[in-house]
Enzyme design. Structure first.
Site, short mmCIF file in Angstrom:
data_model
loop_
_atom_site.label_atom_id
_atom_site.label_comp_id
_atom_site.label_asym_id
_atom_site.label_seq_id
_atom_site.Cartn_x
_atom_site.Cartn_y
_atom_site.Cartn_z
N ASP A 15 0.87 -1.18 0.00
CA ASP A 15 0.00 0.00 0.00
C ASP A 15 0.91 1.23 0.00
O ASP A 15 2.12 1.12 0.19
CB ASP A 15 -0.87 -0.02 1.28
CG ASP A 15 -1.77 1.21 1.39
OD1 ASP A 15 -2.40 1.59 0.40
OD2 ASP A 15 -1.83 1.81 2.49
N SER A 16 0.30 2.40 -0.13
CA SER A 16 1.07 3.63 -0.07
C SER A 16 1.58 3.92 1.35
O SER A 16 2.43 4.77 1.53
CB SER A 16 0.19 4.80 -0.54
OG SER A 16 -0.96 4.86 0.27
N CYS A 78 -4.57 -1.59 -1.78
CA CYS A 78 -4.76 -0.16 -1.99
C CYS A 78 -5.71 0.00 -3.18
O CYS A 78 -5.41 -0.49 -4.27
CB CYS A 78 -3.40 0.47 -2.29
SG CYS A 78 -3.46 2.22 -2.71
N GLU A 157 -2.30 8.57 8.36
CA GLU A 157 -0.88 8.21 8.28
C GLU A 157 -0.09 8.86 9.41
O GLU A 157 0.94 8.35 9.84
CB GLU A 157 -0.35 8.64 6.91
CG GLU A 157 0.92 7.98 6.48
CD GLU A 157 0.85 6.47 6.25
OE1 GLU A 157 -0.21 5.92 5.91
OE2 GLU A 157 1.90 5.81 6.42
N CYS A 189 -11.02 3.02 0.73
CA CYS A 189 -9.58 3.28 0.83
C CYS A 189 -9.12 2.52 2.07
O CYS A 189 -9.79 2.58 3.12
CB CYS A 189 -9.33 4.78 1.00
SG CYS A 189 -7.65 5.18 1.52
N HIS A 191 -6.93 2.96 4.17
CA HIS A 191 -6.58 3.73 5.36
C HIS A 191 -7.79 3.97 6.28
O HIS A 191 -7.63 4.19 7.47
CB HIS A 191 -6.00 5.10 4.97
CG HIS A 191 -4.55 5.05 4.61
ND1 HIS A 191 -4.10 4.48 3.44
CD2 HIS A 191 -3.45 5.49 5.28
CE1 HIS A 191 -2.77 4.59 3.40
NE2 HIS A 191 -2.36 5.19 4.50
N1 DGL Z 1 -4.77 3.29 0.96
C1 DGL Z 1 -4.98 3.77 -0.36
C2 DGL Z 1 -6.28 3.26 -0.98
O1 DGL Z 1 -6.81 2.26 -0.57
C3 DGL Z 1 -4.83 5.22 -0.67
C4 DGL Z 1 -4.04 6.13 0.17
C5 DGL Z 1 -3.31 7.18 -0.62
O2 DGL Z 1 -3.93 8.11 -1.14
O3 DGL Z 1 -2.10 7.03 -0.70
O4 DGL Z 1 -6.76 3.86 -1.91
#
Ligand code: DGL
Length: 270
Positions: A15-16, A78, A157, A189, A191
């Protein structure tokens, strides 16, 4: 490579940042024998506001790295990266199963009684053809209210999962949806499950909140079964975590999850 060797390899998850840990956690709960190799691109987060070509490049680099570490399958944990890169990843490594994520619109329309759903995701996810195809296939006769939750990924984050600024932002996103009659919210998302309890507080007990992580863990199990790649003995390689930048929040996030703790390594880009 013989099948016994593959069985001992890990499941690559990336993931990011810390978001994909919510998925890695679900995989670990369902498949405790499996080693998980997790990569959080904490130096280059957020992905959700970057161009697709940039995200694709990152996903190719990270997948290459995870394969070099011995990943037998890769979970793109992600939604943004899946929307930007999944077909190209599959085309680049046809022998490796890649599992992607997309906003859980299909389960949401099933769950909704009002026919109105709220989708929380990133801008790149909303702009993707993948998302538009989801809406066309499953939500033609439903009303979807979307919000790109600007700034939320950064707050998550930063580990600010229950602070007043995060609550105020979520309130400004969710309350307008509720006043339009939304009864189901999609966490599109990875996160966002970190702030699910705030979302629950704002939305109240009657709103359905859909986190797709358990469904992804089931999909991983199906793929392992299909390929006969289940690890037969417990946790042969252990868990491994890499970050490209800051690892503080990763440490904090791991404390609250059931994933076994392990060293977090700094990944040095070439
Ligand atoms: N966790 C990521 C997702 O599921 C996105 C987070 C980001 O924008 O980096 O889309």
């Amino acid at each position: 490579m013989d099948i016994q060797t593959i069985q001992q390899q890990g499941i690559g998850v990336f993931d990011s940042g810390i978001g994909g840990l919510t998925v890695a956690n679900a995989i670990h709960s369902r498949l405790p024998n499996e080693s998980i190799y997790y990569f959080g691109d904490t130096d280059r987060i957020p992905y959700g506001t970057k161009p697709v070509s940039t995200i694709l490049q990152y996903c190719l680099e990270i997948s290459q790295f995870l394969l070099e570490q011995g990943a037998k399958i890769i979970v793109v944990a992600c939604n943004t990266a899946t929307a930007a890169a999944l077909p190209q990843l599959r085309a680049t490594w046809p022998g490796t199963p890649f599992i992607g994520m997309e906003p859980a619109v299909k389960p949401a329309v099933k769950a909704s009684r009002t026919g109105k759903i709220g989708v929380l995701a990133t801008r790149t996810t909303f702009q993707s053809t993948r998302y538009h195809s989801l809406l066309r296939r499953f939500a033609q006769s439903y009303q979807c209210f979307e919000d790109p939750c600007i700034g939320l990924v950064e707050l998550v984050e930063a580990g600010r999962w229950s602070d007043p600024e995060t609550e105020a932002l979520l309130r400004s996103i969710i309350q307008p949806m509720l006043s339009k009659g939304v009864d189901t919210l999609v966490l599109g998302c990875t996160h966002y499950p970190f702030v699910e309890s705030l979302i629950r507080t704002i939305a109240g007990p009657d709103i359905e909140i859909i986190n797709p992580a358990p469904a992804i863990a089931r999909r991983v199990e199906q793929v392992l079964t299909e390929y006969h790649w289940h690890c037969p003995s417990k946790n042969s390689g252990g868990q491994k975590y890499w970050v490209s930048g800051n690892k503080d929040t990763m440490e904090m996030a791991l404390e609250g999850l059931s994933l076994p703790p392990s060293n977090i390594y700094r990944f040095q880009a070439q």
